[in-house]
Write an enzyme that holds these catalytic residues in place. Structure first.
Site, mmCIF file in Angstrom:
data_model
loop_
_atom_site.group_PDB
_atom_site.id
_atom_site.type_symbol
_atom_site.label_atom_id
_atom_site.label_comp_id
_atom_site.label_asym_id
_atom_site.label_seq_id
_atom_site.Cartn_x
_atom_site.Cartn_y
_atom_site.Cartn_z
ATOM 1 N N PHE A 154 -43.650 -24.473 20.516
ATOM 2 C CA PHE A 154 -44.026 -25.754 19.993
ATOM 3 C C PHE A 154 -45.318 -26.115 21.005
ATOM 4 O O PHE A 154 -45.002 -26.607 22.178
ATOM 5 C CB PHE A 154 -42.844 -26.604 20.515
ATOM 6 C CG PHE A 154 -42.990 -27.844 19.788
ATOM 7 C CD1 PHE A 154 -43.331 -28.116 18.216
ATOM 8 C CD2 PHE A 154 -43.979 -28.922 20.528
ATOM 9 C CE1 PHE A 154 -43.717 -29.384 17.716
ATOM 10 C CE2 PHE A 154 -44.350 -29.826 19.857
ATOM 11 C CZ PHE A 154 -44.657 -30.273 18.486
ATOM 12 N N ASP A 239 -48.057 -23.930 29.006
ATOM 13 C CA ASP A 239 -48.405 -25.284 28.753
ATOM 14 C C ASP A 239 -47.200 -26.232 29.061
ATOM 15 O O ASP A 239 -45.789 -26.478 29.088
ATOM 16 C CB ASP A 239 -47.980 -25.214 26.777
ATOM 17 C CG ASP A 239 -47.374 -26.697 26.765
ATOM 18 O OD1 ASP A 239 -47.993 -28.062 26.962
ATOM 19 O OD2 ASP A 239 -48.088 -26.667 25.333
ATOM 20 N N LYS A 268 -48.063 -35.806 27.659
ATOM 21 C CA LYS A 268 -46.755 -36.886 28.181
ATOM 22 C C LYS A 268 -46.572 -37.986 29.276
ATOM 23 O O LYS A 268 -47.355 -38.704 29.493
ATOM 24 C CB LYS A 268 -46.013 -35.882 27.622
ATOM 25 C CG LYS A 268 -45.031 -34.653 25.972
ATOM 26 C CD LYS A 268 -43.928 -34.739 26.114
ATOM 27 C CE LYS A 268 -44.523 -34.395 24.516
ATOM 28 N NZ LYS A 268 -43.797 -32.888 23.652
HETATM 29 C C1 PLP Z 1 -44.783 -32.576 22.648
HETATM 30 C C2 PLP Z 1 -45.699 -31.208 23.301
HETATM 31 C C3 PLP Z 1 -46.940 -31.121 22.861
HETATM 32 C C4 PLP Z 1 -47.579 -31.637 21.852
HETATM 33 O O1 PLP Z 1 -47.539 -32.633 22.433
HETATM 34 P P1 PLP Z 1 -48.723 -34.598 21.529
HETATM 35 O O2 PLP Z 1 -49.019 -35.599 22.456
HETATM 36 O O3 PLP Z 1 -47.374 -34.849 20.793
HETATM 37 O O4 PLP Z 1 -49.827 -33.768 20.548
HETATM 38 C C5 PLP Z 1 -46.990 -29.961 23.032
HETATM 39 N N1 PLP Z 1 -46.508 -28.976 24.391
HETATM 40 C C6 PLP Z 1 -45.184 -29.177 24.517
HETATM 41 C C7 PLP Z 1 -44.648 -28.309 25.723
HETATM 42 C C8 PLP Z 1 -45.005 -29.670 23.751
HETATM 43 O O5 PLP Z 1 -43.725 -30.541 24.141
#
Ligand code: PLP
Length: 419
Positions: A154, A239, A268
């Site tokens: 994700f 990520d 985040k």
């Molecule tokens: C939430 C998330 C994203 C995307 O972040 P948004 O601010 O919702 O665009 C990307 N990578 C990971 C691992 C995430 O948990």
């Protein structure tokens, strides 16, 4: 009963939870399926609905609220900055972005950072960065760059990103998609080695797959990926949008394997649960491929976001929230494991720090015609907010400022519901 929006009306009537849920359902696109709870106030680990009922937040907005709701230091930074300057665009310099950039370089140990707003934008930035590096430094043939990604990943919701998702809910009917992504199984380093070609520019990986259900890879997985990438002149891209900023008990989750990715993607909790702030960090030899006009964002590096992010980082450091996450996470997980020993419904408790997944027994649930949603709903009724991922996994990821007493209180309810 509706909202009193008449300017002359002094006593505006508060909408009830039921009214708000119906209103959202009517006017808002149905791209989410929220638990039936409306939050109208929050502080620390606690949130309240319009009727005044109190809940313990065990989701933290998918780890965006690591510092706790409305941390006073972060809110003060927001208010102070809002009083002087909010947005300049990058057509001009401002007096916050350089300071935040320096601070984030110190925090990540990288030479340079590039600011965006959402996690998905930061992932897109990393993809563009890796491709450009591939063509200009590694000398990959034009338009042949490949990025290795993991099944069940994700990374966000843009068209390019969902194009390499393996979840039909995420990608169905959004094609045609951006080519150049190659899939391998998560936690399988041999598959990565096999998938590498002369055109591979990067391996994109979540140190723990959060949305996939808090899937923790074997110890040393990232270390092995680091070796493979170094050997093949391929960038390792981590990520850390969900796993970063103390969530797993370290500043960044890759630190559990004692490695350094080439590119770090952040989002985040970088915005302290207050403002969307994301960023990508890398050394000069990589980040240097971006030239004026080659990438950008109107709000990226805005003074308000930078001031908030500076405060968000300060709180993480001052309150040693990574250490706290390790300690509270171990405590929470031990309690959940005690419950698992007593409950047939719980198959596994997994995670790191305060990123915890409780895997329920799929067979027992499906035999009873149940899904995890039934349990998250029951938890909500009793005052614990947690979200299911898939139909049999419940994620517990409270703000890192949680106390043992809070965890004990939550465990009373979790035991009642999952026991
Ligand atoms: C939430 C998330 C994203 C995307 O972040 P948004 O601010 O919702 O665009 C990307 N990578 C990971 C691992 C995430 O948990």
């Amino acid at each position: 009963m509706g909202c009193c929006c008449d300017k002359n009306c002094k006593e505006s009537k508060k909408l009830t939870s039921k009214e708000l849920i119906e209103m959202e359902h009517h006017y808002g696109a149905h791209n989410y399926h929220p638990l039936e709870v409306v939050i109208s106030r929050a502080e620390g680990v606690w949130v309240w609905d319009p009727e005044g009922k109190k809940y313990l937040d065990c989701l933290s907005a998918y780890s965006a609220v690591n510092q706790g709701h409305r941390h006073p230091v972060i809110i003060k930074a927001l208010k102070d900055q809002a009083d002087v300057l909010t947005l300049t665009s990058r057509a001009f310099f401002n007096d916050q972005w350089p300071v935040f950039a320096k601070r984030l370089c110190e925090y990540t140990g990288k030479d340079m950072v590039l600011p965006m707003n959402t996690g998905a934008e930061a992932v897109e930035t990393a993809i563009k960065l890796a491709r450009r590096w591939g063509y200009e430094i590694k000398k990959v043939e034009k338009d042949k760059a490949e990025i290795i990604v993991m099944r069940e990943n994700f990374h966000g919701r843009t068209t390019t990103i969902v194009g390499f998702s393996t979840d039909p809910d995420a990608y169905n009917n959004y094609g045609p998609f951006t080519p150049g992504f190659v899939h391998v199984d998560y936690n399988d380093t041999a598959a990565v080695e096999k998938a590498i070609t002369k055109n591979t520019v990067a391996v994109l990986v979540e140190p723990i797959q959060g949305e996939a259900g808090v899937f923790v890879p074997n110890d040393g997985y990232l270390k092995k990926l680091r070796e493979i990438c170094t050997k093949n002149n391929v960038l390792l891209v981590a990520d850390e949008v969900q796993t970063g900023f103390g969530r797993t008990g370290k500043k960044f989750c890759f630190m559990h394997d004692d490695i350094e990715p080439d590119i770090i993607i952040m989002g985040k909790a970088l915005g302290g649960g207050v403002f969307p702030v994301s960023a990508v960090a890398a050394n000069k030899g990589i980040m240097g491929v971006f030239t004026p006009g080659s990438h950008g964002s109107t709000f990226g590096g805005n003074p308000l976001g930078c001031a908030v992010a500076l405060a968000a980082l300060k709180v993480l450091d001052d309150e040693k929230l990574a250490d706290r996450s390790a300690e509270m996470g171990a405590y929470f997980m031990a309690k959940l494991n005690e419950l698992k020993a007593k409950s047939k419904k719980i198959k596994q408790v997994r995670g790191k720090g305060l990123l915890i997944g409780v895997v329920m027994d799929k067979d027992i649930l499906s035999a009873a015609g149940e899904k995890a949603r039934k349990y998250t709903t029951a938890l909500k009724e009793r005052g614990v907010l947690a979200k299911e991922t898939h139909d049999w996994i419940i994620r517990f990821a409270p703000p890192l400022v949680i106390t043992k007493a809070d965890i004990d209180w939550a465990m009373g309810i979790i035991s009642e519901v999952l026991g």
